[in-house]
Design an enzyme around this catalytic site. Structure first.
Site, PDB file in Angstrom:
ATOM      1  CE  LYS A 185      42.894 -37.350  -8.627  1.00  0.00           C
ATOM      2  NZ  LYS A 185      41.966 -36.722  -7.761  1.00  0.00           N
TER       3      LYS A 185
ATOM      4  N   GLY B 102      39.266 -46.437  -8.274  1.00  0.00           N
ATOM      5  CA  GLY B 102      40.334 -45.987  -7.374  1.00  0.00           C
ATOM      6  C   GLY B 102      39.999 -46.330  -5.930  1.00  0.00           C
ATOM      7  CG  HIS B 103      36.680 -44.466  -4.000  1.00  0.00           C
ATOM      8  ND1 HIS B 103      35.934 -43.858  -4.986  1.00  0.00           N
ATOM      9  CD2 HIS B 103      37.102 -43.459  -3.196  1.00  0.00           C
ATOM     10  CE1 HIS B 103      35.900 -42.547  -4.781  1.00  0.00           C
ATOM     11  NE2 HIS B 103      36.613 -42.283  -3.706  1.00  0.00           N
TER      12      HIS B 103
ATOM     13  N   GLY C  23      32.446 -41.141  -0.984  1.00  0.00           N
ATOM     14  CA  GLY C  23      31.400 -41.779  -1.781  1.00  0.00           C
ATOM     15  C   GLY C  23      31.513 -41.478  -3.268  1.00  0.00           C
TER      16      GLY C  23
ATOM     17  CB  VAL D  16      43.045 -46.385 -10.013  1.00  0.00           C
ATOM     18  CG1 VAL D  16      42.286 -47.115 -11.107  1.00  0.00           C
ATOM     19  CG2 VAL D  16      43.556 -47.378  -8.963  1.00  0.00           C
TER      20      VAL D  16
ATOM     21  CG  LEU E  82      32.307 -45.681  -3.384  1.00  0.00           C
ATOM     22  CD1 LEU E  82      32.096 -47.015  -2.672  1.00  0.00           C
ATOM     23  CD2 LEU E  82      33.401 -44.878  -2.693  1.00  0.00           C
TER      24      LEU E  82
HETATM   25  P1  AMP Z   1      37.603 -39.225  -2.022  1.00  0.00           P
HETATM   26  O1  AMP Z   1      36.335 -40.023  -1.995  1.00  0.00           O
HETATM   27  O2  AMP Z   1      37.845 -38.512  -3.308  1.00  0.00           O
HETATM   28  O3  AMP Z   1      37.744 -38.343  -0.800  1.00  0.00           O
HETATM   29  O4  AMP Z   1      38.787 -40.267  -1.929  1.00  0.00           O
HETATM   30  C1  AMP Z   1      38.817 -41.248  -0.935  1.00  0.00           C
HETATM   31  C2  AMP Z   1      40.131 -41.968  -1.000  1.00  0.00           C
HETATM   32  O5  AMP Z   1      40.295 -42.553  -2.277  1.00  0.00           O
HETATM   33  C3  AMP Z   1      41.340 -41.053  -0.781  1.00  0.00           C
HETATM   34  O6  AMP Z   1      42.308 -41.737  -0.015  1.00  0.00           O
HETATM   35  C4  AMP Z   1      41.812 -40.813  -2.188  1.00  0.00           C
HETATM   36  O7  AMP Z   1      43.188 -40.498  -2.265  1.00  0.00           O
HETATM   37  C5  AMP Z   1      41.537 -42.155  -2.835  1.00  0.00           C
HETATM   38  N1  AMP Z   1      41.430 -42.015  -4.284  1.00  0.00           N
HETATM   39  C6  AMP Z   1      40.620 -41.172  -4.966  1.00  0.00           C
HETATM   40  N2  AMP Z   1      40.837 -41.291  -6.294  1.00  0.00           N
HETATM   41  C7  AMP Z   1      41.813 -42.214  -6.455  1.00  0.00           C
HETATM   42  C8  AMP Z   1      42.498 -42.765  -7.586  1.00  0.00           C
HETATM   43  N3  AMP Z   1      42.224 -42.396  -8.829  1.00  0.00           N
HETATM   44  N4  AMP Z   1      43.455 -43.700  -7.356  1.00  0.00           N
HETATM   45  C9  AMP Z   1      43.767 -44.087  -6.095  1.00  0.00           C
HETATM   46  N5  AMP Z   1      43.156 -43.607  -4.982  1.00  0.00           N
HETATM   47  C10 AMP Z   1      42.197 -42.681  -5.165  1.00  0.00           C
END
Ligand code: AMP
Length: 281
Positions: free
Chosen positions: A150, A36-37, A31, A177, A33
């Protein structure tokens, strides 16, 4: 957009979509968001998924005692509006008690690639990640699951999980991203105030420096990693956690002359622990 709050609701939705012939894509998140998400949702669409489910769950088992589980940023209303605009079919928002009811005692360990890097600095972290993602896979029964590069080591752990436990799920990695100034997007960037926000650029600056050297012909792993490490060490507000060069596929350590390398860095900047990486080939 359907809201699903328990594993049973998630399974029922997935069973119905599968019976209707849909190709299900899963995008797991914690969450708060950002773009990137949302890029992961787009990648799921580009993989031919016509029923995309995003999950939002701040997973307590992947946080060590003393980490930021309680203060991890949360904004469910905004996240739901963002996902609706991105066109997802369903959002899975299980409660902690649904995922880990009293008496819960089953965990998944990916033993090899979880070692070192963040696995060494955050004991139990990848065990929590592999466990929750296994549970998400079993409830959402996706054909495809998309994760960001990431979290490069996490992506490798989850590829091993899907392969070794025969989930039959295609794991797709999506590019990092970044903000316009280079900072990798992260929910934890919300912790960066004032000068810490500027200081945080030392991670991406170091990786871009290494890339410039590689593009200029440098192939010595030590020299490339040292260039990234130096930018972080020279930033007074940053505390380096690690800067390491690994094989992009296996994450095995690399030394000497290389054809390809992933440089992974982690550092604490003010209250935020940040990670970033670049693959050079
Ligand atoms: P998180 O909510 O941080 O656990 O991330 C959820 C998903 O989004 C994971 O697969 C992360 O690797 C991806 N994610 C988080 N930040 C980025 C970003 N800047 N670029 C690409 N994917 C991302």
């Amino acid at each position: 957009m359907k809201l699903l709050r328990t594993p049973a609701e998630m399974r029922a939705w997935s069973d119905a979509r599968r019976s209707a012939g849909a190709r299900i894509g899963l995008v797991p998140t914690m969450g708060y968001l950002h773009k990137g998400h949302i890029s992961l949702v787009r990648v799921a669409g580009s993989q031919g998924c016509d029923a995309i489910v995003a999950s939002i769950f701040v997973n307590p088992t992947q946080f060590s005692p003393g980490e930021d589980y309680e203060k991890y940023p949360r904004d469910e209303a905004r996240d739901l509006a963002t996902l609706e605009a991105a066109g997802v079919s369903a959002v899975y928002l299980p409660g902690v008690g649904d995922m880990y009811p009293p008496g819960y005692e089953t965990y998944v360990d990916v033993v090899g690639v979880s070692q070192g890097l963040c696995g060494a600095r955050r004991p139990g972290h990848f065990r929590g990640v592999a466990t929750v993602v296994a549970k998400l896979f079993l409830a959402a029964k996706p054909h495809v699951a998309v994760f960001g590069e990431k979290d490069y080591q996490q992506l490798a752990v989850l590829r091993a999980l899907a392969r070794d436990l025969d989930f039959g799920i295609e794991i797709v990695g999506a590019p990092i991203v970044r903000e316009d100034d280079g900072l990798a997007m992260s929910s934890r960037n919300a912790y960066l105030k004032g000068e810490d926000r500027t200081a945080a650029l030392c991670l991406s600056r170091g990786l871009f420096r290494a890339k410039a050297l590689f593009d200029g012909g440098e192939r010595d792993a030590g020299a490339l990693v040292a260039a990234a490490r130096r930018e972080i060490e020279q930033e007074p507000r940053a505390v380096l956690d690690y800067a390491e060069g690994r094989d992009p596929e296996t994450l095995a350590p690399v030394n000497g002359k290389i054809a390809a390398i992933t440089i992974l860095v982690a550092a604490k900047v003010g209250p935020a622990r940040l990670i970033d990486n670049v693959t050079l080939k």
